[in-house]
Enzyme design. Sequence first.
Site, PDB file in Angstrom:
ATOM      1  N   THR A   1       0.820  -1.211   0.000  1.00 24.38           N
ATOM      2  CA  THR A   1       0.000   0.000   0.000  1.00 24.38           C
ATOM      3  C   THR A   1       0.853   1.258   0.000  1.00 24.38           C
ATOM      4  O   THR A   1       0.471   2.279  -0.593  1.00 24.38           O
ATOM      5  CB  THR A   1      -0.948  -0.025   1.219  1.00 24.38           C
TER       6      THR A   1
ATOM      7  N   SER B   1       1.171  -7.452  -1.165  1.00 23.93           N
ATOM      8  CA  SER B   1       1.837  -8.592  -0.535  1.00 23.93           C
ATOM      9  C   SER B   1       0.939  -9.805  -0.354  1.00 23.93           C
ATOM     10  O   SER B   1       1.424 -10.866   0.036  1.00 23.93           O
ATOM     11  CB  SER B   1       2.479  -8.180   0.783  1.00 23.93           C
ATOM     12  N   SER B   2      -0.346  -9.684  -0.656  1.00 24.89           N
ATOM     13  CA  SER B   2      -1.163 -10.909  -0.693  1.00 24.89           C
ATOM     14  C   SER B   2      -0.711 -11.796  -1.863  1.00 24.89           C
ATOM     15  O   SER B   2      -1.064 -12.978  -1.918  1.00 24.89           O
ATOM     16  CB  SER B   2      -2.648 -10.560  -0.825  1.00 24.89           C
TER      17      SER B   2
ATOM     18  N   THR C   1       1.467  -4.813   3.944  1.00 30.61           N
ATOM     19  CA  THR C   1       1.243  -5.250   5.323  1.00 30.61           C
ATOM     20  C   THR C   1       0.635  -6.646   5.407  1.00 30.61           C
ATOM     21  O   THR C   1       0.748  -7.296   6.446  1.00 30.61           O
ATOM     22  CB  THR C   1       0.320  -4.261   6.058  1.00 30.61           C
ATOM     23  N   ASP C   2      -0.016  -7.100   4.333  1.00 31.97           N
ATOM     24  CA  ASP C   2      -0.796  -8.342   4.438  1.00 31.97           C
ATOM     25  C   ASP C   2       0.052  -9.549   4.836  1.00 31.97           C
ATOM     26  O   ASP C   2      -0.379 -10.384   5.626  1.00 31.97           O
ATOM     27  CB  ASP C   2      -1.511  -8.638   3.112  1.00 31.97           C
TER      28      ASP C   2
HETATM   29  N1  ASP Z   1      -2.873  -5.322   0.401  1.00 26.13           N
HETATM   30  C1  ASP Z   1      -1.760  -4.506   0.779  1.00 26.13           C
HETATM   31  C2  ASP Z   1      -0.502  -5.331   0.728  1.00 26.13           C
HETATM   32  O1  ASP Z   1      -0.266  -6.133   1.594  1.00 26.13           O
HETATM   33  C3  ASP Z   1      -1.961  -3.999   2.134  1.00 26.13           C
HETATM   34  C4  ASP Z   1      -0.869  -3.099   2.612  1.00 26.13           C
HETATM   35  O2  ASP Z   1       0.191  -2.968   2.066  1.00 26.13           O
HETATM   36  O3  ASP Z   1      -1.112  -2.491   3.645  1.00 26.13           O
HETATM   37  O4  ASP Z   1       0.260  -5.151  -0.169  1.00 26.13           O
END
Ligand code: ASP
Length: 372
Positions: free
Chosen positions: A20, A61-62, A94-95
């Site tokens: 993100t 990162s998913s 963050t995922d």
């Molecule tokens: N979906 C995003 C990821 O993990 C969420 C994030 O970065 O906060 O890439």
Amino acid sequence: MMRTNDGGPRRIVVISTGGTIASRWQGTGYAADASGSDVLATAPLPEGVTVEVVDLFNVNSSRMTSAHQLALLRTVHETFADPGVDGIVVTHGTDTLEETAFLLDLHHSDARPVVLTGAQRPFGTGDGDGPGNLYDALQVAASVRELGVLVVFDGRVHAARGTVKTQTLAADAFSDPSAERLGRVGFSRVDVERLPERPAPLSLPDAALTVTPGATDPGATPLPRVDIVTHHADGDPLFIRAALAAGARGIVLEATGAGNATPEITAAVADAVAQGALVAVSTRVPAGPLAEIYTGGGAVDLVAAGALLTGTLRAAQARIAVLAALLAEGDGATDPARRTALLRRLLEGPVRAEPALATGGSRSASAVVTRA
Ligand code: ASP
């Protein structure tokens, strides 16, 4: 260990991987597409810190794979081959950040820190948390030593081990539900309040196992498959057997309570162990340790069937420990008994780090270390 260029600016390398913090509106939703330099340009630099950027890949990162994570692990080690580098910051979605952080930490033998950070709100927005998180991460990377791999988010400093994403949208995205945070960063200070517990580091996995993310090389050594199966009311051992049939060499059972399932699942676990798979038992409960209390398909029986309990590690990080044990051929873990012993060591994480601060800290950073 002392730093090598006392008195000079702190050289930090930022490895950009997406998330993100690098995500922009694509017309229907957000996706990572901003470069590491663009992301860095959003954040002020702490005084006395110089930064170089490596654009490694750019994914949300998913979509992270073991191939991405091993490419990052190798890049971290190559970066630290330069003794003039004082620390590394990895920007990451963050995922699955907790998985990547833990894999890096299990292989981290350098006094210099690797700090992972990211954002809950996207790139280039007025209320974005990315610039502040990146600034804090740079400050921590320039200030601490001997703490292994860290997660810095929303003014908090977390150890890699045990830290999980606990908020889907809120700014304080990470915590360890079973332990206190490691420290805080803010107001030009880095305060370390407890020390991480880390097992002796693993050697780097065989270079042949580092494949280009997304590439399909028919001659490449396949990375080990490790699956997570969650137990619930009506839980079916079919999924453990299906994982094995799909070629899983490791399975994490995300059990109920302190590590409980059913006699039928226990039988499937025993079969998996008999076929040479590593089986670890974690829990879907957010906090607290696994414990051998119940029979009738509980943790007592799962352990008797050959599974290992994961302490306070939750399923995603337990999966990384299993993966790391399977990758550790260079550590003499090819023999099943030795591999199981290695996994036990990775799950237990018995070694307490000895702290040290980079002398002087970043120009604006002071740091305080207090033993827990
Ligand atoms: N979906 C995003 C990821 O993990 C969420 C994030 O970065 O906060 O890439």
